[in-house]
Design a protein around this motif. Structure first.
Motif, short mmCIF file in Angstrom:
data_model
loop_
_atom_site.label_atom_id
_atom_site.label_comp_id
_atom_site.label_asym_id
_atom_site.label_seq_id
_atom_site.Cartn_x
_atom_site.Cartn_y
_atom_site.Cartn_z
N ASP A 218 1.83 5.57 3.76
CA ASP A 218 2.28 4.00 3.73
C ASP A 218 2.26 3.91 2.45
O ASP A 218 3.01 2.98 1.89
CB ASP A 218 1.50 3.24 4.39
N GLN A 219 1.43 4.38 1.64
CA GLN A 219 1.46 4.04 -0.01
C GLN A 219 2.08 5.00 -0.93
O GLN A 219 2.29 4.56 -1.89
CB GLN A 219 0.06 3.98 -0.36
N LEU A 220 2.35 6.10 -0.56
CA LEU A 220 2.85 7.11 -1.37
C LEU A 220 4.15 7.78 -0.76
O LEU A 220 4.37 8.09 0.29
CB LEU A 220 1.98 8.57 -1.36
N SER A 221 5.12 7.74 -1.68
CA SER A 221 6.45 8.20 -1.45
C SER A 221 6.93 9.34 -2.58
O SER A 221 6.38 9.23 -3.76
CB SER A 221 7.56 7.27 -1.33
N ALA A 222 8.08 10.15 -2.12
CA ALA A 222 8.71 10.86 -3.26
C ALA A 222 10.10 10.93 -3.27
O ALA A 222 10.61 10.87 -2.02
CB ALA A 222 7.95 12.20 -3.07
N ASN A 239 10.39 12.36 -8.35
CA ASN A 239 9.92 10.86 -8.44
C ASN A 239 8.61 10.91 -7.39
O ASN A 239 8.60 11.28 -6.48
CB ASN A 239 10.70 9.80 -7.89
N LEU A 240 7.57 10.18 -7.94
CA LEU A 240 6.32 9.91 -7.06
C LEU A 240 6.12 8.46 -7.34
O LEU A 240 6.05 7.82 -8.52
CB LEU A 240 5.28 10.72 -7.60
N ASN A 241 5.86 7.84 -6.04
CA ASN A 241 5.51 6.26 -6.60
C ASN A 241 4.45 6.12 -5.37
O ASN A 241 4.29 6.38 -4.11
CB ASN A 241 6.69 5.77 -5.74
N ASP A 255 4.81 4.41 -10.87
CA ASP A 255 5.99 5.24 -10.62
C ASP A 255 6.26 6.13 -11.67
O ASP A 255 6.22 5.86 -12.83
CB ASP A 255 7.03 4.03 -10.55
N PHE A 256 6.45 7.53 -11.23
CA PHE A 256 6.68 8.53 -12.41
C PHE A 256 8.12 9.11 -12.07
O PHE A 256 8.50 9.43 -10.70
CB PHE A 256 5.83 9.73 -12.20
N LEU A 279 6.96 6.84 -17.14
CA LEU A 279 5.68 6.48 -16.20
C LEU A 279 5.60 5.02 -16.60
O LEU A 279 5.49 4.43 -17.41
CB LEU A 279 4.26 7.18 -16.66
N ALA A 280 5.52 4.31 -15.29
CA ALA A 280 5.28 2.80 -15.30
C ALA A 280 4.05 2.54 -14.31
O ALA A 280 3.82 2.89 -13.15
CB ALA A 280 6.62 2.30 -14.55
N ALA A 281 3.34 1.50 -14.97
CA ALA A 281 2.21 0.96 -14.21
C ALA A 281 2.32 -0.60 -13.94
O ALA A 281 2.42 -1.28 -14.95
CB ALA A 281 0.80 1.37 -14.78
N ALA A 282 2.09 -0.89 -12.81
CA ALA A 282 2.57 -2.31 -12.60
C ALA A 282 1.23 -2.82 -11.84
O ALA A 282 0.74 -2.63 -11.01
CB ALA A 282 3.82 -2.74 -11.85
#
Length: 440
Positions: A218-222, A239-241, A255-256, A279-282
């Motif tokens: 539910d938290q991790l997608s590619a 991509n990894l989110n 988000d990578f 790489l983004a960190a929010a």
């Protein structure tokens, strides 16, 4: 990875015959007419771009137009295999964009004498569905993914011709593949244009891609994608989110994104060997989102992506610092960004949003770019530049004007080092009014 017709055919057969238990979509078809929809969209756009010192010339570009789009989407015939059609009509009315001020914005359709024209076009696709797998063929396709994303940020969208397969047979897995043979840009009425490497300015008549998105938890997608623009490049994307909820009103997101681009075939853009990643960190707390980003281009050529005509840029760049005016994608460039977004719904104004961002790029080095299509970067040696963007949008929430949106985007770009051969100082304002209407 060779993305040939055999590859696409194999994926089509595999997707169409997998997961026999997932027959819900086509089994629930009510019919060609019964499931059909007709939608109308009107979009008004004013675009003012002051280039200041672009290639040594002062260039002030202003275009204003009214766009219309009518989209018909049929349902599918009933049965194991369903058939249908999609059709669209597009119109652009010039409101302002006379000689000396039109061009480069891509809002209006250019004439040969430097002016812009009122124009119209149309396109259609035939489609077939088995279970949760759909195959379309026509000249009105609008794929949108990290390696091939036709933009809808002007008066009308860009469209392409070819075969496009999408499949959602397995829960949490969406796959797609395409073999594409021609393009129509958002400022063109010609549906037989080439695909372009936007920064290189070279074209090809064939583009292929394959890939998909995967929900791991539910938290991790590619996401994984690959594309080939014949005789220009092969490009791979990952991509990894990951989202982590801290409470009901707070969360973290990471988000990578990474691309690898290599020259292919006749190497029309020259030698290419570029790795680009970000790489983004929010952090979100209530109505507020704060984000920091880092992006790097490892290679002596810039990171390049899709154009559907010479001089235009589309959306096939999912790097975190790609912005309204520049992409911070120069050879060996590093860039850092800070973003802030506010949703006014928490303050009693639903539909109103505000965003601001600042990005700085450093260490651009084109000394080893070579003699290919990117040679204009050869004079870049340690330049720095920055961009500041402001975005405010309001969408009417109820009443006769429900869904009417007004958006203002303002961007400023400045470069140090005194070299404008590859980029330059610029200011841009866009004002967009949009009204969607469902006829049935």
């Amino acid at each position: 990875m060779q993305l040939s017709r055999k590859t696409l055919l194999a994926l089509t057969i595999a997707a169409s015959t997998s997961a026999p238990l997932a027959m819900a979509n086509q089994a629930e078809s009510q019919g060609f007419v019964e499931d059909s929809h007709l939608k109308f969209l009107t979009r008004n756009m004013y675009w003012h771009h002051d280039y200041h010192t672009y290639h040594g010339d002062d260039v002030d570009r202003r275009e204003w137009g009214q766009g219309f789009r009518l989209d018909y989407t049929s349902g599918y015939t009933q049965g194991t295999v369903g058939f249908g059609v999609d059709a669209s009509a597009y119109g652009i009315i010039k409101l302002d964009g006379g000689q000396g001020h039109s061009g480069r914005a891509g809002v209006l359709v250019p004439e040969g004498d430097g002016t812009a024209a009122t124009a119209s076009s149309a396109g259609a696709n035939v489609k077939m569905r088995i279970s949760n797998t759909e195959l379309k063929y026509g000249n009105n396709l609008r794929p949108y993914n990290p390696v091939f994303a036709a933009s809808d940020l002007r008066l009308v969208p860009g469209t392409v011709t070819g075969l496009w397969l999408t499949s959602n047979e397995l829960e949490g897995v969406s796959l797609e593949a395409a073999h594409l043979t021609a393009a129509k840009d958002f400022n063109s009425t010609n549906s037989d244009d080439d695909f372009f490497a936007a920064y290189a300015g070279v074209g090809t008549d064939t583009a292929d891609f394959v890939g998909g998105n995967f929900s791991i938890t539910d938290q991790l997608s590619a996401s994984l994608y690959g594309s080939e623009y014949a005789d220009i490049w092969r490009q791979y994307y990952g991509n990894l989110n990951y989202s982590y909820p801290l409470s009901d009103s707070q969360s973290l997101n990471f988000d990578f994104n990474i691309y690898q681009t290599d020259d292919e075939g006749k190497k029309l853009a020259g030698e290419i060997d570029t790795t680009a990643y970000s790489l983004a960190a929010a952090y979100t707390i209530g109505a507020h989102t704060f984000k920091v980003t880092y992006q790097e281009i490892d290679g002596d050529q810039p990171f390049d992506y899709l154009g559907l005509g010479p001089g235009t840029f589309h959306d096939s760049i999912y790097l975190a610092n790609s912005s309204q005016l520049v992409d911070f994608n120069g050879p060996n460039e590093k860039s850092y960004g800070a973003f802030y977004n506010l949703d006014f719904a928490s303050y009693g104004v639903p539909g109103l949003t505000f965003g601001v961002r600042y990005i700085k790029g450093t260490d651009i080095d084109g000394s080893d770019v070579g003699n290919g299509a990117y040679s204009y970067y050869a004079t870049a040696d340690g330049e720095e530049h920055w961009e500041r963007d402001v975005d405010i949008k309001y969408v009417v929430q109820s009443g006769p004007a429900k869904n009417l949106s007004t958006r203002v985007r303002w961007a400023t770009h400045r470069i140090s080092g005194g070299d404008d051969s590859w980029d330059g100082d610029a200011d841009q304002v866009r004002v967009i009014l949009e009204y969607p209407y469902d006829i049935f």
